[in-house]
Write an enzyme that holds these catalytic residues in place. Structure first.
Site, PDB file in Angstrom:
ATOM      1  CB  CYS A 178      10.589   5.685  13.962  1.00 35.43           C
ATOM      2  SG  CYS A 178      11.908   4.651  13.273  1.00 35.43           S
TER       3      CYS A 178
ATOM      4  N   GLY B 173      -3.207   5.184  13.005  1.00 29.36           N
ATOM      5  CA  GLY B 173      -3.416   4.408  11.791  1.00 29.36           C
ATOM      6  C   GLY B 173      -3.041   2.952  11.980  1.00 29.36           C
ATOM      7  N   GLY B 174      -1.916   2.708  12.658  1.00 28.67           N
ATOM      8  CA  GLY B 174      -1.474   1.340  12.863  1.00 28.67           C
ATOM      9  C   GLY B 174      -2.414   0.553  13.750  1.00 28.67           C
TER      10      GLY B 174
ATOM     11  N   GLY C 160       4.203   3.462  10.782  1.00 25.85           N
ATOM     12  CA  GLY C 160       3.439   4.700  10.717  1.00 25.85           C
ATOM     13  C   GLY C 160       2.994   5.155  12.088  1.00 25.85           C
ATOM     14  CB  SER C 161       0.345   7.502  13.030  1.00 23.46           C
ATOM     15  OG  SER C 161      -0.835   6.957  12.461  1.00 23.46           O
TER      16      SER C 161
ATOM     17  CE  LYS D 260      -2.639   3.392   1.697  1.00 25.37           C
ATOM     18  NZ  LYS D 260      -2.105   4.714   2.125  1.00 25.37           N
TER      19      LYS D 260
ATOM     20  CD  GLU E  35       9.115   1.614  13.388  1.00 24.39           C
ATOM     21  OE1 GLU E  35       9.485   2.814  13.461  1.00 24.39           O
ATOM     22  OE2 GLU E  35       9.676   0.771  12.668  1.00 24.39           O
TER      23      GLU E  35
ATOM     24  CD  GLU F 281       6.640   9.446  17.405  1.00 22.03           C
ATOM     25  OE1 GLU F 281       7.588   9.387  16.599  1.00 22.03           O
ATOM     26  OE2 GLU F 281       5.715   8.601  17.435  1.00 22.03           O
TER      27      GLU F 281
END
Length: 510
Positions: free
Chosen positions: A282, A225-226, A221-222, A166, A245, A375
């Site tokens: 990250c 979203g994750g 990603g975030s 994606k 992650e 974060e």
């Protein structure tokens, strides 16, 4: 009609070109089914290894075009992206070597033994097989090394798994270019180009993780979203592994002895780590515990000087810029928070680096100050000043999981095996997948012993996305019991026709 996918220049905010259209549910289905049909083509390990090496070669041949496209879409700069391309091709070749060596198959053979213990042992032969089609979700901040040709892709293909990527909306043109390179590499070895599929669009990403033929997923990603995709993977009629992650604060503890010995050096190093890549790593240190008093004052003076001299930079997209500016503003408005170098907007599209300072005791109290322990993506960190080691322990005790945890020690502290430094390492170890001493977390070496992961929310599993053991995410063990020799996979036969490393009756066999 499917929505267009545009390539956008983050330096100007202007659309560059339309590169694709968001995939419909039917298109996602066709792409996954084509990848599924290509599974058997990856069965030959020799072909897989050659494919990975050719992919690295072709990426290098297209290097100038790849770097130019990635820079136009991310503003990360040719220097940074050239290094990232080298990292990406190195990963591909490293996994090719792993495929050739064959140790990842983890072959164990126990011959039948009627006298083994209280229960007779049958003939048992175990190795690992690929899971199936893998969904890969590209990262915004690494358009190469953690995206279409990145570590998830390299490790999945090495395991023998076709994949569907994606693409990230921040670099769709780069994604299309890299996918085309990988498909050319596949074709050169007689493999179907469908071993690497590519889709665009938010809805396509959701449909992908829900597709019944997807066997596992990798995400960078975030947290928001994750976690949504992780929950979708778990809610399927047949749940699948989701290696995500999601986010990390990456705490740093600086002891009073370390600050006394090298305050200026630590301050300069911290500034470099926080602002590297405009703070879009990250593993950026987002929380620093530093002592009060003269050593800490000298450290902050050095940090102030180094951060003040850092040029403004462009974040990956306007959404991240808005989130950074709003996040810094909210944190700076909290009681007792100071801003020696104020981070924030710099012109119409760039941001400036900075840092915030707060008493460590306020963090341990929780409340609104808990925001400082979340974060904030961009060039900012929080320095929490502690008066005694108990405050350090109190703050560490409130932290969630992280990718990294760092401690800077004095020379004498580092030499004591059972002193306070050892106790501090013991406190940090449960918090992170990588613990550093007298270093900085930015920069993740691609090496067999590397671990890039950590307790939730850093990652959703205990696996790594960097290093050779990343291949284990896409494999599962199978045992053959009492199976006639003629029916065994060649890898498990007594004559070991491929010369693979394995353990037979508990002993290593070359």
């Amino acid at each position: 009609m499917a929505a267009p996918v545009w390539s956008v220049d983050p330096r100007t905010g202007k659309q560059r070109e339309q590169v694709a259209a968001e995939a419909t549910a039917d298109e996602v289905d066709r792409t996954v089914r084509a990848a599924h049909a290509a599974r058997e083509s990856l069965a030959d390990r020799t072909v897989r290894a050659a494919f990975l090496r050719t992919a690295a070669d072709l990426l290098e041949e297209a290097g100038e075009q790849v770097v130019e496209a990635a820079d136009a879409e991310t503003a990360l700069g040719p220097g940074r992206l050239t290094g990232e391309l080298a990292r990406t091709t190195y990963q591909l070749r490293s996994f090719a070597d792993i495929v050739d060596q064959g140790a990842f198959l983890d072959i164990l053979i126990d011959h039948a033994d009627p006298d083994a213990g209280p229960v007779p042992r049958p003939d048992l032969r175990r190795y690992k097989v690929p899971l199936g089609v893998v969904a890969v979700y590209s990262a915004s901040n690494f358009p190469l090394a953690f995206s279409v040709p990145g570590g998830d892709t390299a490790s999945a293909l090495a395991a023998g798994c076709p994949l569907v990527v994606k693409a990230h909306p921040d670099h769709p043109a780069t994604s299309e270019l890299c996918a085309a390179v990988l498909r050319r590499a596949a074709a050169r070895h007689g493999l179907p180009e469908d071993v690497v599929g590519l889709v665009h669009g938010f809805e396509a990403g959701v449909a992908l993780v829900q597709h019944p033929l997807i066997a596992a997923a990798g995400f960078t990603g975030s947290v928001r979203g994750g976690r949504a995709l992780f929950d979708a993977a778990a809610a399927r009629p047949t749940p699948i592994p989701f290696h995500g992650e999601l986010g990390s604060l990456n705490p740093v503890v600086i002891t009073e002895a370390a600050a006394s010995e090298r305050a200026e050096q630590i301050g300069t190093g911290l500034a470099g780590s926080v602002t590297l890549g405009v703070g879009q790593f990250c593993v950026k240190p987002g929380l620093v515990l530093a002592p009060v008093g003269d050593p800490g004052d000298r450290l902050l003076k050095s940090l102030t000087s180094a951060v003040s001299e850092t040029a403004a930079g462009v974040l990956l997209d306007s959404r991240m810029r808005e989130a950074f500016v709003a996040g810094v503003r909210a944190r700076a408005a909290l009681p007792e928070v100071e801003s020696p170098v104020t981070p924030g907007e710099s012109g119409e599209h760039a941001v400036s680096a900075g840092f915030l300072v707060v008493p460590a005791a306020r963090l341990a109290d929780g409340g609104d100050h808990g925001l400082l322990m979340e974060e904030c993506f961009g060039p900012v960190t929080v320095v929490a000043r502690y008066a005694d080691p108990a405050e350090v322990s109190a703050v560490l005790g409130t932290l969630p999981g992280n990718l990294t945890a760092t401690v800077h020690l004095g020379e004498d502290e580092a030499a004591e095996s059972d002193g306070p430094a050892a106790a501090l390492l013991a406190e940090l170890t449960p918090l992170a997948g990588r613990v550093l001493v007298n270093g900085w977390p930015t920069g993740v070496a691609v090496a067999p012993a590397q671990h890039h992961g950590g307790p939730y929310p850093a990652t959703t599993s205990t696996s790594t996305s960097v290093g050779g053991t990343a291949i284990e995410r896409w494999l599962r063990p199978v045992v053959f019991q009492g199976t006639p020799a003629a029916l065994l996979p060649p890898e498990l036969r007594d004559d070991n026709p491929y010369g693979l490393p394995r353990r037979v009756n508990g002993r290593p066999e070359a």
